[in-house]
Design a protein around this motif. Structure first.
Motif: not given
Length: 382
Positions: A166-187
């Motif tokens: 798993t990743t040691p720290e959280a990071y964000v992959v931004p939406a391409v274009g307009e942001k519609k939703f936020t999802v929490a992805a457990i690595d």
């Protein structure tokens, strides 16, 4: 100086079957679970998939390494396989995208491999006897001595490996274009293409460590939760299963892939079991029972969910049902959960719809997740 190509290598399975070949990649000794992958392409994505952690991968395609290695197609920060087995590797790469040879990359990352063995015979043996522990060595010539060390290795059953990948720290992959939703992805061993596929659909993806608590998830207030692929035995991942149960109790939309499908099953109260030799490749036929459509899928798993096909399953969170089935052996390939109103509130698949190397038949599942997020958005989540 002796050429690396002429250095002898030895492979020994835990039942005593042995193969002698030549060193490929790094010199030394390695151990893991012997598994075979049937893909003819995409070996770079296979090698860099964290789900292969602690596994020695045998390629059934005889010619491997033709396109070399580039710095764009890796699915994570490193090669995760414990060892690599090929029959006839390419002598030189033949692709304008190649930065170096596969042999050089394996050596640079310390991955011990073997070439020049009968991978067809080895694969047939594993199909007959099942996946098992294995050792590869360029320093040991005595098969009995290497076998003794193979038998000292821990089995895959009961192994909890998510903390190692798993990743040691959280990071964000931004939406391409307009942001519609936020999802929490457990690595749990996520592949880079997965958040990218969601980002392409307007989702801002917060990739979080496997140690993330339900309180931390609620503080993020996501529109949905995603559990990724990953290595190990799902029965040993109690901590993340407990978090998933809380997610389902909160009625938050959920999507899981591969290991995330197995954990979804266990969170619903179903059992998981170890397959004899698993499914690994990019040519696995699966039927979507909702539509009747058959898709060719990319898969990498050694465990599966035990569930009745064609029957409703009562759970503490609603009614569950098998949604996808493997056509080769009727293994459960997907699950869905319906709420009080009969609508799907959570779902998962055992295969890889992100499939960076293809096929792309299952890409619609990301659109299905977006539809689920949109249907739930007016009601709120956490």
């Amino acid at each position: 100086m002796t050429s690396p190509a002429s250095i002898p290598a030895l492979l020994v399975l835990e039942d005593g079957r042995s193969f002698r070949g030549e060193s490929y990649g790094a010199e030394g000794e390695t151990f893991g679970e012997a598994v075979f992958a049937t893909a003819m392409t995409g070996y770079q994505e296979t090698l860099s998939d964290p789900s292969y952690y602690r596994q020695v991968v045998i390629m059934t395609a005889p010619h491997v390494g033709n396109t070399g290695w580039n710095d764009e197609d890796t699915e994570s920060s490193r090669i995760w396989v414990s060892g690599f087995v090929v029959r006839d590797p390419a002598r030189v790469p033949s692709s304008w995208r190649a930065h170096r040879s596969l042999d050089d990359e394996l050596a640079a990352q310390g991955i011990v491999g073997i070439k020049g063995i009968d991978t067809r015979a080895l694969t047939r043996h594993l199909r007959d006897k099942g996946s098992m522990r294995v050792g590869i060595s360029t320093t040991e010539t005595d098969a009995a001595a290497l076998l003794a060390r193979v038998l000292e290795q821990p089995p895959m059953s009961g192994a909890n490996l998510v903390d190692a990948v798993t990743t040691p720290e959280a990071y964000v992959v931004p939406a391409v274009g307009e942001k519609k939703f936020t999802v929490a992805a457990i690595d749990l061993g996520i592949k880079a293409m997965t958040p990218e596929r969601m980002a392409q659909r307007g989702i801002e993806v917060h990739v979080l460590p496997a140690s993330t608590t339900i309180e931390q998830l609620r503080a993020l207030n996501p529109d949905g939760v995603f559990f990724s692929n990953g290595p190990g035995d799902p029965a040993a991942a109690d901590r993340v299963i407990d978090v998933l149960r809380d997610v389902l109790a909160d009625k938050t939309p959920y999507f899981g892939i591969c290991f995330g499908n197995q954990l979804f099953g266990r969170a619903l109260g179903l059992d998981t079991y170890k397959l004899p030799f698993g499914h690994r490749g990019v040519n696995q036929p699966v039927m979507d029972l909702r539509t009747g459509k058959v898709e060719i899928t990319a898969q990498n798993h050694g465990f599966a969910v035990q569930a009745p096909i064609g029957e409703d399953i009562d759970t503490p969170y609603g009614t569950a049902r098998v949604s996808h089935v493997g056509l080769n052996d009727q293994v459960v390939e997907g699950l869905e959960l319906r709420g009080d109103g009969g609508d799907v509130v959570a779902f998962s698949v055992q295969y890889h719809p992100e499939a960076a190397a293809g096929p792309h038949d299952a890409a619609y599942l990301f659109d299905r997740f977006v539809d689920l997020l949109a249907a739930n958005s007016s009601e709120g989540s956490f």
